[in-house]
Write an enzyme that holds these catalytic residues in place. Structure first.
Site, mmCIF file in Angstrom:
data_model
loop_
_atom_site.group_PDB
_atom_site.id
_atom_site.type_symbol
_atom_site.label_atom_id
_atom_site.label_comp_id
_atom_site.label_asym_id
_atom_site.label_seq_id
_atom_site.Cartn_x
_atom_site.Cartn_y
_atom_site.Cartn_z
ATOM 1 N N TYR A 100 -7.374 5.490 3.888
ATOM 2 C CA TYR A 100 -7.098 4.410 3.039
ATOM 3 C C TYR A 100 -6.370 3.489 3.203
ATOM 4 C CZ TYR A 100 -6.203 1.549 -0.781
ATOM 5 O OH TYR A 100 -5.820 0.457 -1.587
ATOM 6 N N ASP B 75 -10.680 4.517 -2.380
ATOM 7 C CA ASP B 75 -9.511 5.090 -3.105
ATOM 8 C C ASP B 75 -9.884 6.044 -4.267
ATOM 9 O OD1 ASP B 75 -9.893 3.249 -5.024
ATOM 10 O OD2 ASP B 75 -8.080 2.684 -5.187
ATOM 11 N N GLU C 239 0.750 -1.319 0.046
ATOM 12 C CA GLU C 239 0.022 0.037 -0.149
ATOM 13 C C GLU C 239 0.892 1.408 -0.003
ATOM 14 O OE1 GLU C 239 -3.002 0.155 -0.740
ATOM 15 O OE2 GLU C 239 -3.732 -2.020 -0.258
#
Length: 288
Positions: A118, A136, A35
């Site tokens: 997120y 997102d 991520e």
């Protein structure tokens, strides 16, 4: 079950890309690293760097034991190298606060360096199987078109989480798939510029399509030109430092031929201010 959930789940199970972080056994640390890397970087560039990173530092404690300069060097050409420093700091925090285990709790994740709404929810959902809305840019575009009937989403905000929450089934596994499917749909079908409505599983329900694709103001900020920018100068300085690491480089030798000496000095100063470089005795080097 919410109206969008069933078609999204069926579509995702048939068409989802085979990506490392979606494979069985890919742990929370790998998910967290992926991520960080995926922020502002395309998937195809991330995969080889992710694999090399996890080979070198398979646990947070492994990364925490390394010098920050090693993290920045390993980051290579992924761009926005502050992410490497943030990931290193997060690894230290995971080691020191959580016994080396990536936390599951969203609030604990949010307390780590470099982690926002997120990323915290993505780790909790995709690594641990908890039920949270994960939003997102791609998800926001899908919701804007399918639910609101507009071409582009408005500014991001907390309301996005509530809007995605309304689309999640109660079942944990199904909710995780819907989160992933909405992002996947926005990434490869409901794209910003050339949406493939003929293969979209939500085309029949899409308010934007059913309204005749009304145009809307493009609210996306356009990125400044890279060529000749301060970003390019910063990148050139970082390249010199990565290639020399762990050796320091004389300050006056760092991109000495840069066409704009004022921009060169500004780039060096900004990297020092960001903690991505250090200077001492007229030498410049990666953080130690």
């Amino acid at each position: 079950m919410p109206a969008l959930a069933a078609p999204l789940i069926a579509w995702y199970r048939d068409t989802a890309r085979d990506l490392p972080w979606r494979r069985a056994g890919f742990g929370a640390w790998g998910t967290l690293v992926s991520e960080f890397m995926l922020q502002q970087t395309p998937v195809n560039r991330v995969i080889p760097h992710l694999e090399a990173w996890l080979d070198r530092w398979p646990t947070p404690a492994d990364l925490a034991a390394a010098a920050p300069a090693e993290a920045v060097t390993q980051w290579a050409n992924l761009g926005y190298p502050r992410r490497a420093l943030w990931l290193h700091r997060a690894a230290v925090e995971i080691r020191d606060r959580h016994d080396g285990i990536v936390p599951r709790d969203v609030e604990a994740l949010l307390a780590l360096t470099g982690i926002g709404d997120y990323t915290a929810r993505a780790v909790a959902v995709f690594a641990y199987g908890d039920r949270h809305p994960v939003v997102d840019t791609n998800t926001r575009r899908v919701l804007a078109r399918v639910v609101d009937g507009v071409a582009q989403a408005g500014p991001p905000g907390k309301a996005d989480l509530a809007r995605m929450e309304a689309q999640l089934p109660a079942d944990l596994t199904a909710a995780a798939i819907v989160n992933a499917a909405a992002m996947e749909l926005g990434a490869i079908v409901c794209t910003a510029r050339s949406p493939k409505c003929d293969v979209c599983p939500l085309s029949a329900q899409c308010a934007w399509r059913n309204a005749g694709y009304p145009a809307s103001e493009d609210r996306r900020r356009r990125q400044a030109k890279y060529e000749g920018s301060d970003r390019q100068a910063r990148g050139a300085v970082m390249k010199v430092l990565r290639e020399a690491a762990p050796t320091a480089v004389p300050l006056d030798a760092v991109i000495a031929d840069w066409p704009d000496p004022v921009q060169r000095d500004r780039a060096i100063d900004s990297l020092i201010a960001d903690g991505l470089a250090e200077a001492a005795d007229a030498m410049l080097f990666l953080p130690r």
